[in-house]
Design an enzyme around this catalytic site. Structure first.
Site, short mmCIF file in Angstrom:
data_model
loop_
_atom_site.label_atom_id
_atom_site.label_comp_id
_atom_site.label_asym_id
_atom_site.label_seq_id
_atom_site.Cartn_x
_atom_site.Cartn_y
_atom_site.Cartn_z
N ASN A 27 55.06 27.64 43.72
CA ASN A 27 55.07 28.72 44.40
C ASN A 27 54.11 29.64 44.34
O ASN A 27 54.09 30.73 44.88
CB ASN A 27 56.31 29.14 44.58
CG ASN A 27 56.87 29.80 43.23
OD1 ASN A 27 56.03 29.97 42.29
ND2 ASN A 27 58.19 30.58 43.22
N HIS A 28 53.20 29.40 43.45
CA HIS A 28 52.15 30.33 43.21
C HIS A 28 50.88 30.39 44.14
O HIS A 28 50.68 29.33 44.81
CB HIS A 28 51.36 30.10 41.86
CG HIS A 28 52.18 30.18 40.63
ND1 HIS A 28 52.05 30.04 39.45
CD2 HIS A 28 53.50 30.93 40.45
CE1 HIS A 28 53.03 30.16 38.63
NE2 HIS A 28 53.91 30.94 39.29
N PHE A 29 50.51 31.36 44.56
CA PHE A 29 49.54 31.58 45.63
C PHE A 29 48.77 32.86 45.38
O PHE A 29 48.92 33.81 44.58
CB PHE A 29 50.23 31.59 46.71
CG PHE A 29 50.90 32.72 47.29
CD1 PHE A 29 50.58 33.99 47.48
CD2 PHE A 29 52.48 32.54 47.21
CE1 PHE A 29 51.39 35.11 47.80
CE2 PHE A 29 53.28 33.69 47.24
CZ PHE A 29 52.76 35.10 47.53
N LEU A 30 47.44 32.80 45.95
CA LEU A 30 46.73 34.09 46.33
C LEU A 30 46.68 34.27 47.65
O LEU A 30 46.15 33.42 48.52
CB LEU A 30 45.31 33.68 45.54
CG LEU A 30 44.29 34.96 45.43
CD1 LEU A 30 43.45 34.70 44.14
CD2 LEU A 30 43.63 35.33 46.65
N HIS B 12 58.36 39.00 36.81
CA HIS B 12 59.59 38.37 37.68
C HIS B 12 60.41 37.86 36.57
O HIS B 12 61.49 37.74 36.63
CB HIS B 12 59.23 37.34 38.64
CG HIS B 12 58.67 38.35 39.89
ND1 HIS B 12 58.26 37.17 40.89
CD2 HIS B 12 58.86 39.43 40.39
CE1 HIS B 12 57.79 38.11 41.80
NE2 HIS B 12 58.30 39.34 41.67
N SER C 256 55.51 39.32 53.58
CA SER C 256 55.80 39.84 52.18
C SER C 256 56.07 41.08 52.41
O SER C 256 55.71 41.94 53.42
CB SER C 256 54.70 39.35 51.37
OG SER C 256 54.48 38.13 51.01
N HIS D 133 63.39 39.26 43.83
CA HIS D 133 61.87 38.93 43.52
C HIS D 133 61.19 38.17 44.63
O HIS D 133 59.92 37.79 44.78
CB HIS D 133 61.59 38.18 42.27
CG HIS D 133 61.97 36.67 42.30
ND1 HIS D 133 63.26 36.11 42.86
CD2 HIS D 133 61.23 35.77 41.91
CE1 HIS D 133 63.00 34.86 42.84
NE2 HIS D 133 61.89 34.35 42.30
N GLY E 294 63.81 33.51 47.86
CA GLY E 294 64.75 32.66 47.03
C GLY E 294 64.74 31.22 47.80
O GLY E 294 64.93 31.10 48.96
#
Length: 473
Positions: free
Chosen positions: A199-202, A321, A377, A396, A399
């Site tokens: 789920n990491h992103f830029l 987080h 977001s 955070h 979910g």
DNA sequence: ATGTCC
């Protein structure tokens, strides 16, 4: 399971059996129902309430779901005197977190350049499971990062003074490089300034809605302004720290493991050498995660300078987080030192709290809450009720609703990217599988999560952002 | 989340 509604959005599982305190669920009825349907999340938060030294109640936030031992979206505060630390209450990705950068650009400045922007960012920021980071460091540098986090980055010319001031803990916890296993260092030295996967992103975003003018102004957010959100963590280094210490705890406390309702809850009593070493290594991994997000910030600055001729790219804030911190909280009418485990939970200190940067102290700590890929977001502000209700914490993210495996069955990367493109969102990803795993349908409704946080007064709405371009692993 | 199995 016995569960009673205390007030709107607050449910309690009474203390029984092995529990040393009750457990609480902070969720709306529909979000609670999702946790119940999943089956094990509430059982996990009940297990957490059995930890030695637990204060008040274990709790799960509106975005909560099943995790390793502890739910993701969970908070557990234990006595700093006779409590314990459990790596499962922090998570494998130590100091996974989010930062938001604001630029001096408006959406109109970027419109029409999305493709080159997303390509440039993708080229500059290594992502996915491969090696390489934006900033080259050697092993000696790495020890500096593990000890001093963003302070080291500033000394090495990779951070501006405001980058320290606008970061949780000013980007440095009391890390012990010697407690970080050599394997973890070997992985980390190649990954300073790398996005990772999952789920990491830029993401480049535009501020679409402002709900609180005064606070938005304090945070430097304005309608239609372009911001960049970075969601990443401590990569292979943090993962290796977590894994190695879980093994060490299992070996050190074999009888404990046998007695636990779930061996994933394994912990060490605070004060024991194993606990002290883990906390030193966890803090060092947290410092590494901050340096990692900082390095990617430098990549973003390079991209915006190249493409738009601006280096006015300033850190709004950076939140953890996944971390445990020693904090002071009121319990039973007295101020107590506690170790707050937050796993998939954001610190959300209210206005006036001394640990908030001066520029934000009158409005509350910025809370950065990413939605799922392609949705919006939020930026929230730490709410007045957070200290009373949730040990100064809120949600955070959206979910997860579906497992990664299920999401891969249900969605197809090409379709998703095409649909998002038609909505004006440019997604560039290393792996199609990751895109499917992160499909918006695999997540809960972020608006509902935020609505509950706002209604509870633990994190209140400030602004909502819409995505423009998204780089994924 | 993760050199998604040392």
């Amino acid at each position: 399971m016995d569960l009673t509604e205390l007030t709107e959005n607050v449910y309690e599982i009474p203390q029984e059996g092995e529990m040393r305190a009750p457990a609480r669920v902070f969720a709306s009825e529909p979000l609670l129902r999702k946790m119940q349907e999943e089956g094990r999340t509430l059982g996990q938060i009940r297990n957490v309430a059995a930890l030695p030294g637990i204060q008040k109640y274990s709790l799960v936030l509106p975005d909560g779901h099943l995790g390793y031992g502890f739910p993701i979206g969970g908070v557990a505060a234990v006595s700093a005197e006779d409590g314990v630390v459990s790596p499962g209450g922090i998570g494998f990705d130590i100091n996974c977190g989010v930062r938001v950068l604001r630029t001096d650009l408006d959406y109109a400045d970027v419109e029409g350049h999305e493709q080159e922007l997303v390509e440039r960012l993708y080229d500059l920021v290594p992502c996915g499971l491969g090696k390489g980071g934006y900033v080259d460091v050697d092993r000696e540098d790495l020890d500096g990062i593990l000890e001093d986090g963003i302070e080291w980055m500033a000394q090495a010319g990779h951070a501006r003074p405001a980058d320290l001031a606008h970061c949780e803990e000013e980007g440095r916890l009391d890390g012990d490089p010697d407690a970080v296993p050599d394997d973890a260092k070997r992985r980390g030295v190649k990954q300073v300034g790398s996005l990772g996967s999952g789920n990491h992103f830029l993401e480049v975003q535009r501020v679409a809605d402002i709900y609180d003018d005064e606070t938005a102004e304090a945070y430097g957010l304005r309608e239609d302004g372009v911001v960049v959100m970075i969601h990443s963590g401590s990569r292979g280094l943090g993962h290796q720290v977590c894994q190695d210490y879980i093994r060490r705890f299992e070996k050190t406390y074999p009888d404990l493991v046998d007695s636990l309702p779930d061996r994933q809850l394994v912990y060490a009593p605070l004060g024991d050498q194993a606990a002290e070493d883990y906390l030193g290594a966890m803090n060092a991994a947290a410092n590494f995660a901050w340096a990692n997000r900082q390095a990617m910030t430098q990549a973003v600055r390079e991209a915006f300078l190249d493409l738009f001729g601006t280096d006015d790219v300033e850190l709004v804030y950076d939140v953890c987080h996944n971390v445990a911190k020693e904090e002071t909280h009121e319990v039973d009418g007295e101020q107590r030192e506690v170790l707050v485990h937050r796993k998939g939970a954001t610190r959300a200190f209210p206005a006036g709290h001394p640990e908030i940067p001066g520029a934000y102290r009158d409005v509350g700590q910025p809370v950065l809450l990413p939605g799922s890929m392609g949705t919006h977001s939020y930026v929230l502000a730490g709410g007045e009720r957070s200290m009373d209700l949730t040990f100064g914490s809120t949600a955070h993210g959206a979910g997860r609703l579906k497992s990664r495996t299920q999401a891969k069955k249900d969605y197809e990367a090409g379709d998703l990217q095409q649909r998002l493109r038609s909505e004006g969102v440019y997604v560039k990803a290393r792996s199609g599988e990751t895109v499917a795993e992160e499909a918006p349908g695999a997540y809960k409704d972020v608006d509902e999560v935020v609505r509950v946080s706002d209604a509870l007064g633990i994190g209140t709405k400030v602004a909502r952002m819409r995505p423009i371009a998204n780089v994924k692993g």
